[in-house]
Design a protein around this motif. Structure first.
Motif, short mmCIF file in Angstrom:
data_model
loop_
_atom_site.label_atom_id
_atom_site.label_comp_id
_atom_site.label_asym_id
_atom_site.label_seq_id
_atom_site.Cartn_x
_atom_site.Cartn_y
_atom_site.Cartn_z
N VAL A 126 13.90 -14.41 7.27
CA VAL A 126 12.74 -14.99 6.58
C VAL A 126 11.63 -15.36 7.55
CG1 VAL A 126 14.21 -15.84 4.72
CG2 VAL A 126 13.64 -17.37 6.60
N THR A 145 16.40 -12.08 -3.06
CA THR A 145 15.87 -13.44 -3.07
C THR A 145 14.37 -13.47 -3.27
OG1 THR A 145 17.66 -14.27 -1.67
CG2 THR A 145 15.63 -15.56 -1.70
N TYR A 202 10.78 -21.00 2.38
CA TYR A 202 12.15 -21.31 2.79
C TYR A 202 12.22 -22.68 3.43
CZ TYR A 202 10.90 -20.58 7.67
OH TYR A 202 10.32 -20.70 8.91
N ASN A 223 21.66 -8.96 9.36
CA ASN A 223 20.86 -10.16 9.59
C ASN A 223 20.08 -10.14 10.90
OD1 ASN A 223 23.48 -10.82 11.12
ND2 ASN A 223 22.20 -12.56 11.65
N THR A 231 18.61 -10.87 0.92
CA THR A 231 17.26 -11.37 1.16
C THR A 231 16.25 -10.65 0.29
OG1 THR A 231 17.88 -11.86 3.46
CG2 THR A 231 15.53 -11.81 2.94
N VAL A 256 20.15 -17.24 2.59
CA VAL A 256 20.05 -16.03 3.39
C VAL A 256 19.90 -16.39 4.86
CG1 VAL A 256 19.01 -14.73 1.48
CG2 VAL A 256 17.54 -15.98 3.07
#
Length: 282
Positions: free
Chosen positions: A214, A199, A225, A52, A196, A209
């Motif tokens: 994003v 997604t 998002y 992440n 992600t 996520v």
């Protein structure tokens, strides 16, 4: 940041500790900074980082290299998988986890120099491809409606078994009473990065996520998002620590991750920040 396009002796030292189930995910998410014959000769430290934080740490590491001339080898993946690799001897010198519990586990087992430090506090987003019928809202009302209408077929989160952001996504869905209904539709990513990708790939109608993944121009071209309220899940205190065999370069990067410059980058990628550590005498 270039991706690995060849196998080297030092890379073999790392991958021999990775089980078959985790190999594809690692190869898909490994990022390398300054991966060259010169860096190999100088044993640029291997650093394990949660998926992440890839975009933020790529930027931070680039600035670190420009300012110091020192190179790093950074691998991105799920924190839980990295724990297993380190416990089986993988030669990482530093780990940036997506959850402080994993660092605590390593410390209790003697795999880190100390308990480490929280460097960022993660946040979540509900995201969807631009063509998705999912109406995005912070309270997940649109997600519930899509489920009730029978129009949701696939929804992505990271695997809660070894990815902290998957655990938090599950907390959100349980808090909203959606977890049981979503079970048949869940697509689990090996890590937050893969979740992600699922997604916004068009293979799902959406997912929960990391916000940090994003907030990029690439995502903006393909998806939308909304930020999920932090009160819906336990704080994602992301902790880092050095291993006992950490080199001077790894130690310098560890300190740089606590600098104002690095903290500003983390903020740009949507992280909340812990209060800076005040050293004695300051």
């Amino acid at each position: 940041m270039p991706f690995i396009n060849s196998i080297t002796p030092i890379f073999y030292r790392l991958v021999k500790y990775i089980n078959a189930s985790g190999m594809a995910a690692l190869l898909a998410t490994v990022g390398v900074i300054g991966f060259s014959s010169a860096s190999l000769a100088s044993e640029a430290p291997a650093i394990a980082a949660a998926a992440n934080i890839k975009f933020a740490v790529d930027e931070i590491a680039t600035r670190f290299q420009q300012q110091t001339g020192l190179e790093l080898r950074i691998s991105y993946g799920s924190s839980g998988n990295f724990i297993t690799q380190i416990q089986h001897g993988a030669p990482f010198e530093m780990m940036l986890s997506a959850d402080e519990g994993y660092i605590d586990k390593l410390h209790q087992a003697g795999f880190t120099q100390d308990e480490g430090i929280v460097y960022a506090i993660g946040r979540l987003a509900l995201a969807a491809p631009k063509a998705s019928p999912l109406i995005l809202d912070p309270e997940l009302v649109g997600l519930r409606q899509l489920i009730d209408d029978g129009k949701l077929s696939r929804f992505a989160i990271a695997n809660p078994d070894h990815a902290p952001y998957g655990v938090s996504a599950r907390e959100v869905l349980k808090a909203k009473g959606l977890w049981d209904a979503l079970q048949p539709m869940l697509i689990l990513g090996e890590n937050a990065g893969q979740a992600t990708q699922f997604t916004i790939s068009g293979s799902t109608q959406g997912g929960i996520v990391p916000l940090s993944l994003v907030l990029t121009p690439e995502f903006a071209k393909r998806g939308n998002y909304v930020i999920i309220p932090d009160v819906l899940f336990q704080p994602l205190n992301q902790r880092m620590a050095l291993m006992p065999q950490a080199s001077e370069t790894a130690e310098r990067f560890y300190q740089y991750m606590q600098s104002n410059e690095a903290r500003q980058v983390l903020t740009q990628f949507g992280f909340n920040l812990p209060k800076p550590v005040v050293k004695q005498g300051d």
